[in-house]
Motif scaffolding. Sequence first.
Motif, PDB file in Angstrom:
ATOM      1  N   PRO A  19       0.701  -1.121  -0.019  1.00  0.00           N
ATOM      2  CA  PRO A  19      -0.111  -0.273  -0.057  1.00  0.00           C
ATOM      3  C   PRO A  19       0.763   1.267  -0.033  1.00  0.00           C
ATOM      4  O   PRO A  19       1.844   1.274   0.701  1.00  0.00           O
ATOM      5  CB  PRO A  19      -0.892  -0.081   1.359  1.00  0.00           C
ATOM      6  CG  PRO A  19       0.018  -1.043   2.123  1.00  0.00           C
ATOM      7  CD  PRO A  19       0.791  -1.889   1.212  1.00  0.00           C
ATOM      8  N   VAL A  20       0.523   2.335  -0.860  1.00  0.00           N
ATOM      9  CA  VAL A  20       1.099   3.403  -1.083  1.00  0.00           C
ATOM     10  C   VAL A  20       0.509   4.692  -0.109  1.00  0.00           C
ATOM     11  O   VAL A  20      -0.641   4.511  -0.407  1.00  0.00           O
ATOM     12  CB  VAL A  20       1.634   3.902  -2.433  1.00  0.00           C
ATOM     13  CG1 VAL A  20       2.594   2.885  -2.808  1.00  0.00           C
ATOM     14  CG2 VAL A  20       0.571   3.810  -3.181  1.00  0.00           C
ATOM     15  N   ALA A  21       1.285   5.446   0.567  1.00  0.00           N
ATOM     16  CA  ALA A  21       0.489   6.514   1.253  1.00  0.00           C
ATOM     17  C   ALA A  21       1.024   7.927   0.682  1.00  0.00           C
ATOM     18  O   ALA A  21       2.302   8.141   0.163  1.00  0.00           O
ATOM     19  CB  ALA A  21       0.892   6.462   2.772  1.00  0.00           C
ATOM     20  N   ALA A  22       0.151   8.869   0.914  1.00  0.00           N
ATOM     21  CA  ALA A  22       0.718  10.247   0.409  1.00  0.00           C
ATOM     22  C   ALA A  22       2.067  10.615   1.015  1.00  0.00           C
ATOM     23  O   ALA A  22       2.044  10.438   2.274  1.00  0.00           O
ATOM     24  CB  ALA A  22      -0.447  11.187   0.651  1.00  0.00           C
ATOM     25  N   GLY A  23       2.879  11.319   0.245  1.00  0.00           N
ATOM     26  CA  GLY A  23       4.000  11.682   0.678  1.00  0.00           C
ATOM     27  C   GLY A  23       4.365  13.317   0.364  1.00  0.00           C
ATOM     28  O   GLY A  23       3.430  13.788   0.153  1.00  0.00           O
ATOM     29  N   ALA A  24       5.467  13.525   0.489  1.00  0.00           N
ATOM     30  CA  ALA A  24       5.961  14.970   0.265  1.00  0.00           C
ATOM     31  C   ALA A  24       5.733  15.445  -1.243  1.00  0.00           C
ATOM     32  O   ALA A  24       6.052  14.617  -1.866  1.00  0.00           O
ATOM     33  CB  ALA A  24       7.062  15.474   0.787  1.00  0.00           C
ATOM     34  N   SER A  25       5.513  16.646  -1.540  1.00  0.00           N
ATOM     35  CA  SER A  25       5.736  17.271  -2.893  1.00  0.00           C
ATOM     36  C   SER A  25       7.085  17.407  -3.128  1.00  0.00           C
ATOM     37  O   SER A  25       7.932  17.658  -2.239  1.00  0.00           O
ATOM     38  CB  SER A  25       4.859  18.703  -3.156  1.00  0.00           C
ATOM     39  OG  SER A  25       3.690  18.423  -2.573  1.00  0.00           O
ATOM     40  N   GLY A  26       7.302  16.950  -4.547  1.00  0.00           N
ATOM     41  CA  GLY A  26       8.853  17.068  -5.163  1.00  0.00           C
ATOM     42  C   GLY A  26       9.029  18.619  -5.659  1.00  0.00           C
ATOM     43  O   GLY A  26       8.356  19.233  -5.317  1.00  0.00           O
ATOM     44  N   SER A  27      10.072  18.616  -6.208  1.00  0.00           N
ATOM     45  CA  SER A  27      10.536  19.815  -6.771  1.00  0.00           C
ATOM     46  C   SER A  27       9.812  20.419  -7.805  1.00  0.00           C
ATOM     47  O   SER A  27       9.747  21.546  -7.978  1.00  0.00           O
ATOM     48  CB  SER A  27      12.183  19.761  -7.226  1.00  0.00           C
ATOM     49  OG  SER A  27      12.134  18.677  -8.443  1.00  0.00           O
ATOM     50  N   THR A  28       9.003  19.531  -8.558  1.00  0.00           N
ATOM     51  CA  THR A  28       8.138  20.093  -9.434  1.00  0.00           C
ATOM     52  C   THR A  28       6.973  20.305  -8.887  1.00  0.00           C
ATOM     53  O   THR A  28       5.702  21.028  -9.490  1.00  0.00           O
ATOM     54  CB  THR A  28       7.825  19.106 -10.369  1.00  0.00           C
ATOM     55  OG1 THR A  28       7.273  17.880  -9.761  1.00  0.00           O
ATOM     56  CG2 THR A  28       9.224  18.567 -11.312  1.00  0.00           C
ATOM     57  N   GLY A  29       6.581  20.371  -7.626  1.00  0.00           N
ATOM     58  CA  GLY A  29       5.282  20.644  -7.068  1.00  0.00           C
ATOM     59  C   GLY A  29       4.333  19.519  -6.982  1.00  0.00           C
ATOM     60  O   GLY A  29       3.158  19.474  -6.271  1.00  0.00           O
ATOM     61  N   ALA A  30       4.509  18.364  -7.704  1.00  0.00           N
ATOM     62  CA  ALA A  30       3.775  17.177  -7.777  1.00  0.00           C
ATOM     63  C   ALA A  30       3.963  16.159  -6.451  1.00  0.00           C
ATOM     64  O   ALA A  30       4.865  16.042  -5.747  1.00  0.00           O
ATOM     65  CB  ALA A  30       4.117  16.606  -8.949  1.00  0.00           C
ATOM     66  N   SER A  31       2.778  15.733  -6.007  1.00  0.00           N
ATOM     67  CA  SER A  31       2.908  14.976  -4.756  1.00  0.00           C
ATOM     68  C   SER A  31       3.166  13.493  -5.309  1.00  0.00           C
ATOM     69  O   SER A  31       2.993  13.075  -6.334  1.00  0.00           O
ATOM     70  CB  SER A  31       1.440  14.687  -4.212  1.00  0.00           C
ATOM     71  OG  SER A  31       1.068  16.128  -3.714  1.00  0.00           O
ATOM     72  N   THR A  32       3.780  12.728  -4.274  1.00  0.00           N
ATOM     73  CA  THR A  32       4.168  11.385  -4.766  1.00  0.00           C
ATOM     74  C   THR A  32       3.799  10.453  -3.492  1.00  0.00           C
ATOM     75  O   THR A  32       3.437  11.054  -2.240  1.00  0.00           O
ATOM     76  CB  THR A  32       5.992  11.241  -4.664  1.00  0.00           C
ATOM     77  OG1 THR A  32       6.189  11.780  -3.345  1.00  0.00           O
ATOM     78  CG2 THR A  32       6.267  12.054  -5.921  1.00  0.00           C
ATOM     79  N   TRP A  33       3.659   9.318  -3.753  1.00  0.00           N
ATOM     80  CA  TRP A  33       3.051   8.550  -2.736  1.00  0.00           C
ATOM     81  C   TRP A  33       4.090   7.172  -2.571  1.00  0.00           C
ATOM     82  O   TRP A  33       4.714   6.757  -3.693  1.00  0.00           O
ATOM     83  CB  TRP A  33       1.787   7.906  -3.547  1.00  0.00           C
ATOM     84  CG  TRP A  33       0.496   8.612  -3.023  1.00  0.00           C
ATOM     85  CD1 TRP A  33      -0.482   8.572  -2.115  1.00  0.00           C
ATOM     86  CD2 TRP A  33       0.079   9.853  -4.085  1.00  0.00           C
ATOM     87  NE1 TRP A  33      -1.235   9.310  -2.275  1.00  0.00           N
ATOM     88  CE2 TRP A  33      -0.917  10.303  -3.329  1.00  0.00           C
ATOM     89  CE3 TRP A  33       0.687  10.519  -4.977  1.00  0.00           C
ATOM     90  CZ2 TRP A  33      -1.648  11.460  -3.981  1.00  0.00           C
ATOM     91  CZ3 TRP A  33       0.021  11.648  -5.332  1.00  0.00           C
ATOM     92  CH2 TRP A  33      -0.917  12.081  -4.930  1.00  0.00           C
TER      93      TRP A  33
END
Length: 309
Positions: free
Chosen positions: A69-83
């Motif tokens: 299961p993947v959970a919401a993480g911090a936003s990257g340098s482009t501003g897009a969120s990663t999981w």
Amino acid sequence: MRLLSMLTACWCLAVGLAVVAVPAPAHAAVLSLDAPEATGDGKPFVVTVTADGPGDVVLDWRGQAVTVPVAAGASGSTGASTWTGQAILAVPLDAKPGRETLRARAAGQPKAVPAVTRTVAVVRAAYPEQRLTVEGKYVNPDKAALDRHEAERARIKAALALRTPERLWALPMARPVPGGVSSLFGLRRVFNGEPRAPHRGLDLRGEAGEPVAACASGRVVLAENHYFAGNSVYIDHGMGVVSMYFHLSAMDVAPGQTVARGQIIGRVGSTGRVTGPHLHFGMAVLGDMVDPQVLLENAPGSTGATTRE
């Protein structure tokens, strides 16, 4: 009126077709897969997967599939969120050296779909020999003891086959007792001069009656007396990770009970095949017994594999 009914029917049909034509939501794409370049036989390792959206990711490893299961993480340098999500994988003791492929794909996609892959080199780890003297009945047990052992093995096999989807563990795991290591995982054991199976756990020093804590949150699946292991507790931590605690003088939990990280589950003892009071602490990953030391707090600084002579 008849014309109105026909128009209404056509409109309903068109709506129905429109609903069917709506495309299903796309699967989250796997962005990256972080895994070690090499590992030793009998060694667990941590894998981190990153995706561009919510949803489960499946890891294909040595013929088994693990859902992460993947959970919401911090936003990257482009501003897009990663999981992101993590899993513990391993290579069984005495696995042949070579290269294994780890694949990550979105859940619901077949294995044939292109996936993010990593190659992990498997090398032989160095495990020394240990000679011990125990009661003769634990080296050459009679038929009744062997029958009992086989029945126990069947229940243990079922416990190690669990693939609970929830991840209940967190890293690093807690040390069950504060004592140091008295016998390492993987030792080539000789009992009363006769070679036996390698040591598939970690022996930790402890005084008789000393509290034993769960290394991580989970659910107790076995709490019973075994011929060789004595009083034994098995805890399912989810995603194919099961810990075990042997030779206890007392068991303070029961099957089906949920436990928290650090909760007392028993007491150090000397039941079963032992030479004195201590805790045998074991860990299984996807059914394979592995060295739990690298997953614990205050683990050795280097966990890389060395060549076995």
